[in-house]
Design an enzyme around this catalytic site. Structure first.
Site, PDB file in Angstrom:
ATOM      1  N   GLU A   1     -10.904  -2.458  -9.555  1.00  0.00           N
ATOM      2  CA  GLU A   1      -9.661  -3.235  -9.590  1.00  0.00           C
ATOM      3  C   GLU A   1      -9.669  -4.190  -8.403  1.00  0.00           C
ATOM      4  O   GLU A   1     -10.131  -3.837  -7.312  1.00  0.00           O
ATOM      5  CB  GLU A   1      -8.436  -2.320  -9.499  1.00  0.00           C
ATOM      6  CG  GLU A   1      -7.132  -3.116  -9.390  1.00  0.00           C
ATOM      7  CD  GLU A   1      -5.880  -2.326  -9.664  1.00  0.00           C
ATOM      8  OE1 GLU A   1      -5.915  -1.095  -9.558  1.00  0.00           O
ATOM      9  OE2 GLU A   1      -4.860  -2.973  -9.978  1.00  0.00           O
TER      10      GLU A   1
ATOM     11  N   CYS B   1      -3.253  -1.429 -12.156  1.00  0.00           N
ATOM     12  CA  CYS B   1      -1.981  -2.130 -12.362  1.00  0.00           C
ATOM     13  C   CYS B   1      -2.161  -3.633 -12.497  1.00  0.00           C
ATOM     14  O   CYS B   1      -1.260  -4.330 -12.974  1.00  0.00           O
ATOM     15  CB  CYS B   1      -1.036  -1.835 -11.217  1.00  0.00           C
ATOM     16  SG  CYS B   1      -0.483  -0.140 -11.188  1.00  0.00           S
TER      17      CYS B   1
ATOM     18  N   ASN C   1      -2.657   0.262 -19.241  1.00  0.00           N
ATOM     19  CA  ASN C   1      -3.161   1.017 -18.085  1.00  0.00           C
ATOM     20  C   ASN C   1      -2.343   2.280 -17.882  1.00  0.00           C
ATOM     21  O   ASN C   1      -2.619   3.304 -18.480  1.00  0.00           O
ATOM     22  CB  ASN C   1      -3.145   0.128 -16.831  1.00  0.00           C
ATOM     23  CG  ASN C   1      -3.461   0.899 -15.574  1.00  0.00           C
ATOM     24  OD1 ASN C   1      -4.409   1.680 -15.552  1.00  0.00           O
ATOM     25  ND2 ASN C   1      -2.670   0.732 -14.529  1.00  0.00           N
ATOM     26  N   GLU C   2      -1.315   2.169 -17.057  1.00  0.00           N
ATOM     27  CA  GLU C   2      -0.533   3.358 -16.687  1.00  0.00           C
ATOM     28  C   GLU C   2       0.841   3.262 -17.322  1.00  0.00           C
ATOM     29  O   GLU C   2       1.855   3.210 -16.641  1.00  0.00           O
ATOM     30  CB  GLU C   2      -0.396   3.390 -15.157  1.00  0.00           C
ATOM     31  CG  GLU C   2      -0.906   4.629 -14.545  1.00  0.00           C
ATOM     32  CD  GLU C   2      -0.860   4.589 -13.032  1.00  0.00           C
ATOM     33  OE1 GLU C   2      -0.042   3.868 -12.436  1.00  0.00           O
ATOM     34  OE2 GLU C   2      -1.655   5.323 -12.439  1.00  0.00           O
TER      35      GLU C   2
HETATM   36  O1  AHR Z   1      -5.649   2.628  -7.877  1.00  0.00           O
HETATM   37  C1  AHR Z   1      -4.490   2.006  -7.443  1.00  0.00           C
HETATM   38  C2  AHR Z   1      -3.419   2.012  -8.506  1.00  0.00           C
HETATM   39  O2  AHR Z   1      -3.035   3.323  -8.785  1.00  0.00           O
HETATM   40  C3  AHR Z   1      -3.835   1.477  -9.837  1.00  0.00           C
HETATM   41  O3  AHR Z   1      -3.730   0.121  -9.903  1.00  0.00           O
HETATM   42  C4  AHR Z   1      -2.881   2.118 -10.772  1.00  0.00           C
HETATM   43  O4  AHR Z   1      -3.395   2.239 -12.065  1.00  0.00           O
HETATM   44  C5  AHR Z   1      -2.535   3.411 -10.095  1.00  0.00           C
HETATM   45  O5  AHR Z   1      -1.173   3.589 -10.019  1.00  0.00           O
END
Ligand code: AHR
Length: 655
Positions: A46, A241, A372-373
């Site tokens: 990321e 994220c 993603n989340e």
């Molecule tokens: O790894 C950091 C963040 O943690 C990522 O962007 C997210 O997916 C998680 O909340």
């Protein structure tokens, strides 16, 4: 009778003096179990902590196209005098919406001292003897102007210099290479002007000639090498994220990350202002490392590409914006087009672009993440639409869905149920928890449904303080607890098919989140103890699980020992991983069951810290790193000496 009493007394006395001899562990070599997927241990990438811009993307100029919200951020204009020389930022938005701004430099006096400085990302890392390629897009205006370029150290020493005349009244790329005479972590680029007149400048860029695979405008070789050394099974990108964006306008749009570099529309990086305690106002995404480059990197390091796409939802920790269901089509189309970009024939529109970018052969994409989340019904609703459309056109693409940010609780339970009902293929779980959680959860997957969705342990890292705390450290205690947990992932390879530590990279002066797997500055890089744990598991992943038993049960923390074992059918080798979470050296016998006596040499790698709070650093990058040794192995009993707080990997050949 008297003899019996004496014998009993003798036994009782000895048992009071000597500690009970621990029974041998049993390694059942003739009973290989589940296949371990080649994807088992991978990488989560990321663009957080300056991982891409300022990190692995080797561009040294910050804000090269003047598109940051403050167009001169990263730049300094020295000695601007309105009548003699100045810099004007011009916005041609209608003509070039992806890259609207450029700088117009006017010099009206032969003796103008006008200078344009670029500070790089916390300075520029310059290495003695390295060649640097400078380039820019320019258009001559009035008069006749040349640029004098130099790399200047923090003490004012010139490390490299050259001169570049600007010609032509239309936009044209101009280039120049020079060699650095010295090494400096915090150099700057200085542009001065010779002659009189005006020039328009854009995409001002500086790269080292030495990059990963020596690709022009490529990646930092040392950072890419650290990834390659992991021998990862997959590369997940671009996050995290960052996929979601703070709001939907800031979501990651892969189509804007491909094609000519100068036409990739830059956006603010969502980590720019995420943490008030770690603001990084100069953090933007240029997409110089875009989807083509991610696919290429995955291919280079032998990893399956695993892109994660926005599913019509912005980060639920921020705005939680969603796109209305009847406006979801463009998002779904992005997913379909991405598969065409990766795998499509060169006659297809997106396959053609891939070929034009230098890769006519398909990237063989097999895995794709949707969201993603995310959590809540709004996610399942949207996921369903994606799954239907993707499976209809590309039935062989395996889809990854997510259970949200937490590894338990109501969001997690709901997601598990819903995704199971939807026959989800691979489900992503995230755990940012303290070291004890990792020790306690070594058995997490023992009871998971073997017929349910496969698990992607997509983001995990032990937190020495608390999630998102800036005081978290990549210390040995965290790495050790992750190793213990990973024996549980490996033992359950039947269910767990992909795993990745997160986040991956952090610039030591530009991070927002900690802990991270790899830390770097402008010149150096280092793997954390956690990195070496990942490396040991990934480099020795094997092809099939083997039962490793303590009194008939898997070794999951009895006496604070954890372990797993695998067989590598390709090399006919057995690999044993043992974690001693106690503060004492432990000696154990391992009975090698189900094979004939061995007469061979075993190789051992021991990873240990002297203290639980011990770290690696850029000055001492291998403080905690595996130490290799070999030992004779005769018969069917293996004696292992497990140092206090250690991870031991043992490998030997059968037959
Ligand atoms: O790894 C950091 C963040 O943690 C990522 O962007 C997210 O997916 C998680 O909340």
């Amino acid at each position: 009778m008297q003899k019996l009493i004496l014998l009993l007394l003798n036994t009782i006395c000895w048992s009071l003096i000597l500690p009970a001899q621990a029974p041998p562990l049993q390694l059942q070599i003739d009973q290989p179990g589940a296949a371990i997927q080649p994807t088992m241990w991978g990488i989560f990438f990321e663009d957080i902590n300056l991982a891409a811009d300022g990190g692995i993307y080797a561009e040294l100029v910050k804000n090269r196209s003047f598109e940051f919200s403050e167009p001169l951020m990263g730049w300094k204009v020295e000695n601007a005098e309105s009548e003699f020389g100045n810099v004007l930022i011009i916005n041609r938005s209608g003509l070039n919406s992806a890259n609207p701004r450029f700088a117009r430099v006017s010099v009206q006096n032969d003796n103008s001292k006008l200078e344009l400085h670029n500070q790089g990302f916390r300075g520029m890392g310059i290495k003695q003897g390295e060649t640097y390629h400078f380039s820019l897009w320019a258009k001559a205006g009035t008069g006749n102007l040349s640029l004098n370029l130099s790399l200047v150290s923090s003490t004012g020493k010139k490390l490299a210099q050259g001169s570049l005349p600007i010609s032509g009244s239309t936009w044209k790329k101009h280039e120049l290479s020079f060699k650095a005479s010295d090494t400096e972590a915090k150099a700057k680029l200085v542009i001065t002007f010779q002659g009189k007149g005006s020039v328009d400048l854009d995409m001002i860029s500086l790269f080292p000639a030495t990059t990963w695979k020596n690709r022009p405008g490529g990646l930092r070789a040392d950072l890419a090498q650290l990834l390659a050394d992991l021998k990862p099974g997959f590369l997940r990108f671009p996050g995290g994220c960052i996929v979601e964006g703070r709001d939907l306008s800031q979501r990651y749009q892969w189509k804007k990350s491909v094609g000519a570099i100068e036409s990739r529309e830059m956006i603010v990086n969502r980590w720019n202002t995420e943490f008030l305690h770690r603001p990084t106002p100069d953090y933007y995404q240029t997409f110089g490392l875009g989807f083509f480059e991610y696919f290429q990197l995955a291919e280079d390091i032998g990893a399956e590409p695993l892109p994660i796409l926005n599913c019509g939802m912005a980060c639920q920790f921020n705005t939680a914006e969603v796109v209305p269901m009847d406006e979801l089509d463009p998002y779904v189309q992005d997913a379909l087009d991405l598969i065409e970009f990766a795998n499509g024939s060169t006659d297809s529109p997106w396959g053609k672009l891939r070929a034009e970018m230098g890769h006519p052969a398909p990237f063989k994409l097999k895995l794709l993440g949707v969201g993603n989340e995310q959590w809540g019904p709004q996610y399942f609703e949207r996921y369903k639409v994606f799954a239907k459309a993707i499976k209809a056109k590309y039935p062989n693409i395996k889809l990854v869905s997510g259970t949200g940010p937490f590894p338990e609780g109501s969001f997690f339970d709901l997601a598990n149920q819903e995704l199971k009902d939807l026959n989800a293929e691979i489900v992503d779980e995230h755990y940012y928890r303290n070291p004890s959680w990792f020790l306690d959860n070594a058995t997490r997957y023992d009871k998971y449904d073997r017929k349910g969705p496969k698990i992607f342990a997509g983001e995990y890292a032990a937190q020495s303080v608390a999630i998102a705390s800036p005081d978290n450290k990549n210390n040995w205690e965290c790495a050790l607890s992750e190793a213990a947990f990973m024996t549980g992932l490996e033992r359950n390879a039947e269910v767990v098919n992909l795993c990745s530590y997160a986040p991956l990279f952090a610039h030591s002066e530009g991070w927002q989140w900690t802990p991270n797997l790899i830390w770097f500055d402008n010149l150096r890089a280092m793997g954390t103890p956690n990195y070496y744990v990942q490396k040991l598991f990934s480099n020795f992943k094997g092809t099939h699980t083997l039962p490793l038993l303590h009194q008939g049960q898997p070794l999951t923390g009895q006496e604070r020992l954890y372990g797993s074992a695998v067989l590598d059918k390709n090399s006919n080798e057995v690999i044993l991983k043992l974690v001693n979470a106690t503060d004492k050296n432990v000696s154990r016998d391992v009975e090698l069951a189900g094979i004939k006596k061995l007469n061979t040499t075993a190789t051992q790698w021991v990873l240990k810290g002297t203290q639980l709070d011990q770290l690696n650093s850029l000055d001492k990058p291998t403080n905690i790193s595996p130490i290799e040794s070999s030992m004779p192995l005769k018969g069917k009993m293996l004696k292992v000496e497990l140092a206090a707080h250690s991870v031991t990997v043992l490998k030997f050949k059968l037959g």
